[in-house]
Design a protein around this motif. Structure first.
Motif, PDB file in Angstrom:
ATOM      1  N   GLU A  45       2.685 -14.836  -3.356  1.00 30.04           N
ATOM      2  CA  GLU A  45       1.923 -13.929  -2.479  1.00 30.04           C
ATOM      3  C   GLU A  45       2.216 -12.469  -2.847  1.00 30.04           C
ATOM      4  O   GLU A  45       1.306 -11.620  -2.827  1.00 30.04           O
ATOM      5  CB  GLU A  45       2.237 -14.192  -1.008  1.00 30.04           C
ATOM      6  CG  GLU A  45       1.477 -13.242  -0.099  1.00 30.04           C
ATOM      7  CD  GLU A  45       1.131 -13.798   1.266  1.00 30.04           C
ATOM      8  OE1 GLU A  45       1.450 -14.966   1.547  1.00 30.04           O
ATOM      9  OE2 GLU A  45       0.524 -13.044   2.050  1.00 30.04           O
ATOM     10  N   ALA A  46       3.466 -12.175  -3.192  1.00 27.04           N
ATOM     11  CA  ALA A  46       3.808 -10.802  -3.592  1.00 27.04           C
ATOM     12  C   ALA A  46       3.054 -10.401  -4.862  1.00 27.04           C
ATOM     13  O   ALA A  46       2.529  -9.291  -4.968  1.00 27.04           O
ATOM     14  CB  ALA A  46       5.315 -10.671  -3.796  1.00 27.04           C
ATOM     15  N   THR A  48       0.222 -11.659  -5.845  1.00 26.68           N
ATOM     16  CA  THR A  48      -1.190 -11.548  -5.448  1.00 26.68           C
ATOM     17  C   THR A  48      -1.455 -10.211  -4.762  1.00 26.68           C
ATOM     18  O   THR A  48      -2.545  -9.645  -4.861  1.00 26.68           O
ATOM     19  CB  THR A  48      -1.560 -12.713  -4.501  1.00 26.68           C
ATOM     20  OG1 THR A  48      -1.260 -13.942  -5.168  1.00 26.68           O
ATOM     21  CG2 THR A  48      -3.035 -12.696  -4.150  1.00 26.68           C
ATOM     22  N   SER A  49      -0.449  -9.692  -4.084  1.00 28.19           N
ATOM     23  CA  SER A  49      -0.580  -8.406  -3.392  1.00 28.19           C
ATOM     24  C   SER A  49      -0.490  -7.220  -4.343  1.00 28.19           C
ATOM     25  O   SER A  49      -0.632  -6.075  -3.907  1.00 28.19           O
ATOM     26  CB  SER A  49       0.524  -8.258  -2.334  1.00 28.19           C
ATOM     27  OG  SER A  49       0.438  -9.280  -1.397  1.00 28.19           O
ATOM     28  N   GLY A  50      -0.202  -7.483  -5.621  1.00 34.56           N
ATOM     29  CA  GLY A  50      -0.091  -6.390  -6.582  1.00 34.56           C
ATOM     30  C   GLY A  50       1.300  -5.773  -6.641  1.00 34.56           C
ATOM     31  O   GLY A  50       1.463  -4.657  -7.136  1.00 34.56           O
ATOM     32  N   TRP A 109      -3.704 -18.497  -5.639  1.00 33.91           N
ATOM     33  CA  TRP A 109      -3.431 -18.110  -4.246  1.00 33.91           C
ATOM     34  C   TRP A 109      -4.744 -18.047  -3.449  1.00 33.91           C
ATOM     35  O   TRP A 109      -4.837 -18.577  -2.333  1.00 33.91           O
ATOM     36  CB  TRP A 109      -2.712 -16.757  -4.208  1.00 33.91           C
ATOM     37  CG  TRP A 109      -2.238 -16.397  -2.829  1.00 33.91           C
ATOM     38  CD1 TRP A 109      -1.033 -16.700  -2.274  1.00 33.91           C
ATOM     39  CD2 TRP A 109      -2.985 -15.696  -1.819  1.00 33.91           C
ATOM     40  NE1 TRP A 109      -0.978 -16.228  -0.987  1.00 33.91           N
ATOM     41  CE2 TRP A 109      -2.155 -15.604  -0.678  1.00 33.91           C
ATOM     42  CE3 TRP A 109      -4.257 -15.135  -1.777  1.00 33.91           C
ATOM     43  CZ2 TRP A 109      -2.563 -14.983   0.496  1.00 33.91           C
ATOM     44  CZ3 TRP A 109      -4.674 -14.510  -0.597  1.00 33.91           C
ATOM     45  CH2 TRP A 109      -3.826 -14.442   0.519  1.00 33.91           C
TER      46      TRP A 109
ATOM     47  N   MET B   1       0.101  -1.226  -8.290  1.00 38.46           N
ATOM     48  CA  MET B   1       0.062  -0.712  -6.928  1.00 38.46           C
ATOM     49  C   MET B   1      -0.145  -1.858  -5.938  1.00 38.46           C
ATOM     50  O   MET B   1      -0.900  -2.783  -6.215  1.00 38.46           O
ATOM     51  CB  MET B   1      -1.103   0.277  -6.795  1.00 38.46           C
ATOM     52  CG  MET B   1      -1.043   1.067  -5.520  1.00 38.46           C
ATOM     53  SD  MET B   1      -2.672   1.685  -5.060  1.00 38.46           S
ATOM     54  CE  MET B   1      -3.557   0.203  -4.669  1.00 38.46           C
ATOM     55  N   ARG B   2       0.536  -1.765  -4.812  1.00 38.16           N
ATOM     56  CA  ARG B   2       0.455  -2.860  -3.858  1.00 38.16           C
ATOM     57  C   ARG B   2      -0.631  -2.589  -2.817  1.00 38.16           C
ATOM     58  O   ARG B   2      -0.683  -1.510  -2.242  1.00 38.16           O
ATOM     59  CB  ARG B   2       1.813  -3.018  -3.177  1.00 38.16           C
ATOM     60  CG  ARG B   2       1.875  -4.261  -2.360  1.00 38.16           C
ATOM     61  CD  ARG B   2       3.265  -4.580  -1.934  1.00 38.16           C
ATOM     62  NE  ARG B   2       3.193  -5.802  -1.152  1.00 38.16           N
ATOM     63  CZ  ARG B   2       4.234  -6.425  -0.664  1.00 38.16           C
ATOM     64  NH1 ARG B   2       5.422  -5.951  -0.888  1.00 38.16           N
ATOM     65  NH2 ARG B   2       4.094  -7.516   0.042  1.00 38.16           N
ATOM     66  N   GLY B   3      -1.473  -3.596  -2.584  1.00 35.44           N
ATOM     67  CA  GLY B   3      -2.511  -3.471  -1.575  1.00 35.44           C
ATOM     68  C   GLY B   3      -3.721  -2.693  -2.048  1.00 35.44           C
ATOM     69  O   GLY B   3      -3.789  -2.262  -3.202  1.00 35.44           O
ATOM     70  N   LEU B  28      -1.807  -2.438   2.792  1.00 34.95           N
ATOM     71  CA  LEU B  28      -0.825  -3.374   2.219  1.00 34.95           C
ATOM     72  C   LEU B  28      -1.208  -4.835   2.442  1.00 34.95           C
ATOM     73  O   LEU B  28      -0.745  -5.721   1.725  1.00 34.95           O
ATOM     74  CB  LEU B  28       0.559  -3.121   2.837  1.00 34.95           C
ATOM     75  CG  LEU B  28       1.250  -1.832   2.423  1.00 34.95           C
ATOM     76  CD1 LEU B  28       2.545  -1.649   3.203  1.00 34.95           C
ATOM     77  CD2 LEU B  28       1.531  -1.825   0.930  1.00 34.95           C
ATOM     78  N   PHE B  30      -4.219  -6.104   2.223  1.00 30.73           N
ATOM     79  CA  PHE B  30      -5.361  -6.528   1.404  1.00 30.73           C
ATOM     80  C   PHE B  30      -4.918  -6.999   0.023  1.00 30.73           C
ATOM     81  O   PHE B  30      -3.982  -6.453  -0.550  1.00 30.73           O
ATOM     82  CB  PHE B  30      -6.346  -5.363   1.243  1.00 30.73           C
ATOM     83  CG  PHE B  30      -7.270  -5.179   2.411  1.00 30.73           C
ATOM     84  CD1 PHE B  30      -8.531  -5.760   2.419  1.00 30.73           C
ATOM     85  CD2 PHE B  30      -6.874  -4.426   3.503  1.00 30.73           C
ATOM     86  CE1 PHE B  30      -9.379  -5.585   3.496  1.00 30.73           C
ATOM     87  CE2 PHE B  30      -7.722  -4.247   4.582  1.00 30.73           C
ATOM     88  CZ  PHE B  30      -8.987  -4.830   4.580  1.00 30.73           C
ATOM     89  N   LYS B  31      -5.662  -7.983  -0.475  1.00 30.75           N
ATOM     90  CA  LYS B  31      -5.389  -8.495  -1.815  1.00 30.75           C
ATOM     91  C   LYS B  31      -6.666  -8.458  -2.645  1.00 30.75           C
ATOM     92  O   LYS B  31      -7.758  -8.712  -2.128  1.00 30.75           O
ATOM     93  CB  LYS B  31      -4.864  -9.928  -1.729  1.00 30.75           C
ATOM     94  CG  LYS B  31      -3.514 -10.012  -1.035  1.00 30.75           C
ATOM     95  CD  LYS B  31      -3.031 -11.437  -0.915  1.00 30.75           C
ATOM     96  CE  LYS B  31      -1.629 -11.492  -0.320  1.00 30.75           C
ATOM     97  NZ  LYS B  31      -1.568 -11.043   1.078  1.00 30.75           N
ATOM     98  N   GLU B  32      -6.484  -8.157  -3.916  1.00 33.07           N
ATOM     99  CA  GLU B  32      -7.639  -8.016  -4.804  1.00 33.07           C
ATOM    100  C   GLU B  32      -8.331  -9.363  -5.003  1.00 33.07           C
ATOM    101  O   GLU B  32      -7.675 -10.397  -5.148  1.00 33.07           O
ATOM    102  CB  GLU B  32      -7.144  -7.489  -6.156  1.00 33.07           C
ATOM    103  CG  GLU B  32      -8.244  -7.037  -7.067  1.00 33.07           C
ATOM    104  CD  GLU B  32      -7.680  -6.441  -8.356  1.00 33.07           C
ATOM    105  OE1 GLU B  32      -6.443  -6.274  -8.453  1.00 33.07           O
ATOM    106  OE2 GLU B  32      -8.492  -6.168  -9.249  1.00 33.07           O
ATOM    107  N   TRP B 101     -11.714  -6.369  -1.921  1.00 32.70           N
ATOM    108  CA  TRP B 101     -10.372  -6.493  -1.360  1.00 32.70           C
ATOM    109  C   TRP B 101     -10.483  -7.413  -0.164  1.00 32.70           C
ATOM    110  O   TRP B 101     -11.338  -7.208   0.715  1.00 32.70           O
ATOM    111  CB  TRP B 101      -9.818  -5.131  -0.969  1.00 32.70           C
ATOM    112  CG  TRP B 101      -9.547  -4.306  -2.192  1.00 32.70           C
ATOM    113  CD1 TRP B 101     -10.418  -3.449  -2.808  1.00 32.70           C
ATOM    114  CD2 TRP B 101      -8.359  -4.320  -2.977  1.00 32.70           C
ATOM    115  NE1 TRP B 101      -9.837  -2.922  -3.929  1.00 32.70           N
ATOM    116  CE2 TRP B 101      -8.568  -3.428  -4.057  1.00 32.70           C
ATOM    117  CE3 TRP B 101      -7.139  -4.985  -2.889  1.00 32.70           C
ATOM    118  CZ2 TRP B 101      -7.598  -3.200  -5.036  1.00 32.70           C
ATOM    119  CZ3 TRP B 101      -6.171  -4.746  -3.850  1.00 32.70           C
ATOM    120  CH2 TRP B 101      -6.399  -3.870  -4.905  1.00 32.70           C
TER     121      TRP B 101
END
Lengths: 272, 137
Positions: A45-46, A48-50, A109, B1-3, B28, B30-32, B101
Motif C-alpha cells: 500500500e505504501a 501504491t501511495s507513491g 493493489w 511524491m506521496r499522494g 495523502l 489518494f493513489k495514482e 487519482w
C-alpha cells in the motif's frame, strides 16, 4: 515485523498472506518452488501511495533476485475457506525487473480494490478493507506447463489428473487451449493419455508481459509430456501430499529441463 | 511524491473550500490510477470500490447504454455508490488515456465523516442531482 522477506522466511499469514506462507513452506520442505520474496500488505500500500522510501526498500531487497518476475497477490483473506478471490486479484507475469515492480504492485493493489473485487467482497460477506500482500518470484520460461490434481476433482476418484500445454500454464488455466489430458494411478502408471488441441501458447516477451503465440501445426495435437516428465510429476505429487496432505491442486512448469512447482493448494471442487 | 498533487485537488470543486493543510492531508489518501483509452473504469450496476479525480484525459459517461456527458480534468466521479454502498449508477469509459487519482471506500468514508465541509458539498451535489432528476420526469 519485516515488511519484505525471502519467500522461505514467510511464516505469518496475517502479514504476508496464505499464498506466500504456503509457497514459503513448500520451499522449506525442499519442494522445487522458484525463489522469491513476500511483501506485506502495508508495504504494498505504501508503494501504491507513491512512498519513495517504500519503493527503494522493495528495489533493494528484490535486486538480488533473477528476473523476470511473476508478481501475484497474496492478499490476507483471499484464500478463505468459504470464498476465493481467484480471478479478482491480478497476477502479472514477466515483469522485467526491480525497476518495474512499483507499477506492478500498484496494478495488483488496485485489482484488489476494484469494483469487481468489492462486489465479490459484498457477496461473500467479507466487506472489509483488503490487505494486499504480494509474492514476487522468478518466472521460469517453460516449454510445458499445466495443472495436476492429486485426486480427480471431477469424479473424486483416487487418481492423478494432469492437464498440460506448451508455454506458460496460463493457457491451461485460462482455458485458451484444449490441453493434453493424462490420468495416472497412485503408483504413477499412466491410465489415460489423450492429446488436446493446442493452437496457441502464452510466452513471455522481452519487454515485459506476455503474448499469445500461434503454435506450429505439428504441435497442436502432439503430446507435450513424455513418460519421464509424467514420472517426475508423479514424484512431485507424492512429495506435495507428504508435506501438505491429500487432495492437492498443483500448478507446475518444465523449464530448462527442470520441474518447478508454482502453486500447491487444496482442491476446492472435489467430487463426492 | 506521496499522494495526489495539491494543484490537482485544488481544481476539484468538492475540495475548493478546504485550506492548504486540510488539502495536504487528503492528498495523502489518494493513489495514482491510470487507464488506457477504451477501458471501462466503472460499470453501471457493479458495486463501488473507489472515487476518482481526473488529472488528465477525458472519460465518457453513459446510463443504460445512452451517452450522457463527458468528464475532463478536475472532474470527479464514483462517489454515489460509495455513499450508499449501492450499485454504480453509470458506466464511465476512458475516451483517451486517463490519469486519475483514486480514493477507496475505506478512505473515502472516514474522510467525509470527519470533514463537514466535504460532507456539505456532497450533500449539495446530491440535492442538485435530485432536482435534475425531478426536472426530467
Amino acid at each position: 515485523m519485516s515488511r519484505i522477506v525471502p519467500l522461505k522466511a514467510a511464516l505469518d499469514v496475517a502479514i504476508h498472506g496464505a499464498k506466500a506462507v504456503g509457497l514459503g513452506q513448500a520451499l522449506r520442505d525442499g519442494l522445487p518452488v522458484p525463489e522469491g520474496f513476500a511483501l506485506s500488505g502495508p508495504l504494498v500500500e505504501a508503494v501504491t501511495s507513491g512512498d519513495e522510501a517504500a519503493e527503494a526498500e522493495v528495489r533493494a531487497a528484490v535486486g538480488s533476485l533473477a528476473g523476470p518476475f511473476a508478481v501475484r497477490s497474496s492478499a490476507i483473506d483471499e484464500d478463505g475457506d468459504a470464498s476465493s478471490f481467484a480471478g479478482q486479484h491480478l497476477t502479472l507475469l514477466n515483469v522485467p525487473g526491480a525497476a518495474e515492480l512499483p507499477e506492478a504492485l500498484r496494478e495488483i493493489w488496485w485489482s484488489a480494490n476494484s469494483d469487481a473485487a468489492i462486489t465479490y467482497r459484498q457477496k461473500v460477506g467479507r466487506f472489509s478493507r483488503p490487505s494486499v500482500a504480494v509474492v514476487v518470484q522468478t518466472l521460469p520460461a517453460p516449454e510445458t506447463a499445466g495443472v495436476l490434481f492429486t485426486r480427480n476433482p471431477v469424479t473424486g476418484a483416487d487418481e492423478r489428473l494432469i492437464e498440460a500445454s506448451w508455454g506458460l500454464g496460463e493457457a491451461v488455466v485460462a482455458g485458451l487451449v484444449i490441453p493434453d489430458h493424462f490420468l495416472l494411478d497412485r503408483q504413477g502408471q499412466v491410465r489415460e493419455r489423450r492429446p488436446g488441441y493446442k493452437t496457441v501458447a502464452i510466452r513471455p516477451v522481452a519487454t515485459g508481459g506476455t503474448v499469445e503465440e500461434e503454435l506450429a501445426p505439428d504441435l497442436v495435437e502432439r503430446l507435450c509430456l513424455d513418460d519421464a516428465q509424467l514420472a517426475a510429476l508423479h514424484q512431485l505429487a507424492l512429495r506435495c501430499e507428504a508435506v501438505h496432505g491429500p487432495d492437492r491442486d498443483l500448478e507446475w512448469a518444465f523449464a530448462d529441463g527442470r520441474l518447478h512447482l508454482l502453486q500447491c493448494r487444496a482442491i476446492t471442487t472435489s467430487g463426492s | 511524491m506521496r499522494g495526489a498533487p495539491i494543484d490537482v485537488l485544488q481544481r476539484v470543486p468538492l475540495f475548493a473550500d478546504l485550506n492548504p493543510d486540510e488539502l495536504a492531508q487528503i492528498a495523502l489518501l489518494f493513489k495514482e490510477r491510470d487507464f488506457n483509452q477504451g477501458t471501462t473504469i466503472i460499470q453501471e450496476g457493479s458495486g463501488g470500490a473507489a472515487f476518482f479525480v481526473i488529472e488528465a484525459g477525458e472519460a465518457t459517461v453513459s446510463i443504460r447504454g445512452t451517452p450522457h456527458s463527458t468528464l475532463g480534468p478536475g472532474d470527479y466521479f464514483g462517489e454515489i455508490a460509495l455513499i450508499d454502498e449501492g450499485p454504480r449508477m453509470a458506466t464511465i469509459t476512458a475516451a483517451s488515456r486517463l490519469d486519475c487519482w483514486g480514493l477507496t471506500y475505506w478512505d473515502f468514508r472516514p474522510l467525509v465523516e470527519a470533514n463537514g465541509v466535504i460532507g456539505w458539498k456532497l450533500l449539495q451535489r446530491m440535492a442538485m442531482m435530485l432536482r435534475d432528476a425531478r426536472a426530467q420526469q
